[in-house]
Enzyme design. Sequence first.
Site, short mmCIF file in Angstrom:
data_model
loop_
_atom_site.label_atom_id
_atom_site.label_comp_id
_atom_site.label_asym_id
_atom_site.label_seq_id
_atom_site.Cartn_x
_atom_site.Cartn_y
_atom_site.Cartn_z
N CYS A 8 0.82 -1.21 0.00
CA CYS A 8 0.00 0.00 0.00
C CYS A 8 0.86 1.27 0.00
CB CYS A 8 -0.91 0.01 1.23
SG CYS A 8 -2.25 1.20 1.08
N ASP A 131 -6.34 -3.46 11.37
CA ASP A 131 -5.16 -2.61 11.46
C ASP A 131 -5.04 -2.10 12.90
OD1 ASP A 131 -2.95 -1.12 10.70
OD2 ASP A 131 -4.11 0.49 9.77
O1 LIG Z 1 -0.53 4.70 4.45
C1 LIG Z 1 -1.10 5.70 4.89
O2 LIG Z 1 -0.52 6.79 4.95
C2 LIG Z 1 -2.49 5.59 5.39
C3 LIG Z 1 -3.19 6.77 5.62
C4 LIG Z 1 -4.49 6.73 6.08
C5 LIG Z 1 -5.08 5.51 6.32
C6 LIG Z 1 -4.40 4.33 6.11
C7 LIG Z 1 -3.10 4.34 5.63
N1 LIG Z 1 -2.39 3.16 5.40
C8 LIG Z 1 -2.83 1.86 5.74
O3 LIG Z 1 -2.25 1.52 7.00
C9 LIG Z 1 -1.86 0.15 6.98
C10 LIG Z 1 -0.37 -0.05 6.95
O4 LIG Z 1 0.25 0.45 7.96
P1 LIG Z 1 1.81 0.26 8.15
O5 LIG Z 1 2.42 1.52 7.67
O6 LIG Z 1 2.29 -0.91 7.33
O7 LIG Z 1 1.95 0.05 9.61
C11 LIG Z 1 -2.29 -0.42 5.70
O8 LIG Z 1 -3.55 -0.98 5.84
C12 LIG Z 1 -2.35 0.79 4.80
O9 LIG Z 1 -3.26 0.47 3.80
#
Ligand SMILES: O=C(O)c1ccccc1N[C@@H]1O[C@H](COP(=O)(O)O)[C@@H](O)[C@H]1O
Length: 213
Positions: A8, A131
């Site tokens: 992502c 998450d």
């Molecule tokens: O990636 C972002 O900046 C984000 C922003 C707002 C909502 C979700 C976001 N990312 C999501 O968060 C998890 C991954 O987190 P990590 O950085 O690996 O700890 C994943 O689901 C992204 O899709």
Amino acid sequence: MSTIVKICGLTTADTLEAAVEAGADMVGFVFFPASPRHLDIDFADALGRQVRSRAAKVALAVDADDDLLDAIVEQLRPNWLQFHGSESPERVRSIKRIYGLPVMKAIAVASPEDLSVLPDYAGVADRILFDARPPKDATRPGGLGTAFDWKLLDGVDLKLPFLVSGGINADNVAEALRVTRAQGVDVSSGVETSPGEKDPDLIRDFIRAARAA
Ligand SMILES: O=C(O)c1ccccc1N[C@@H]1O[C@H](COP(=O)(O)O)[C@@H](O)[C@H]1O
């Protein structure tokens, strides 16, 4: 069924290519201005074309209004919508009806009580993403590189596939999958050298580790 791997927050042609070539099933694009991975709609159009059906394109939004969703769907032509805000089950149902796209709904997890909403979303979402719940003063609801206690998912019995995310990287992805028994994993920070800076080698390492798990 092989593990669903989602990378992502892709923001460059090089890192997107690394993810697709290494076999990512889903590639995520973030539409949330407070994120270091936020994409301008026109650039998302270009990245989306680059994918060429080699992976599923996922548009990540946070409590997006209809105008933003219209623009995302028109320009990126995503295969999935991912909702990472406080979208209600009714809102998810209505968006699915409007766009005819499957929805992955993120559930923020920090305690067993956080799972009480599951039955409401399980009836409307196509996939659930567990998450880590962000701290109260966080500027974004995800992509923070912090994990939750995966054992909280013990006993979760869902009729639909679920993914797990939050603080996952090549070193702990096997353990995350083992403990949660998730069908897939989603990563952003764990394949970066600093917030928003993805690294092709880390992406390849992560996908290799997830596949080997
Ligand atoms: O990636 C972002 O900046 C984000 C922003 C707002 C909502 C979700 C976001 N990312 C999501 O968060 C998890 C991954 O987190 P990590 O950085 O690996 O700890 C994943 O689901 C992204 O899709």
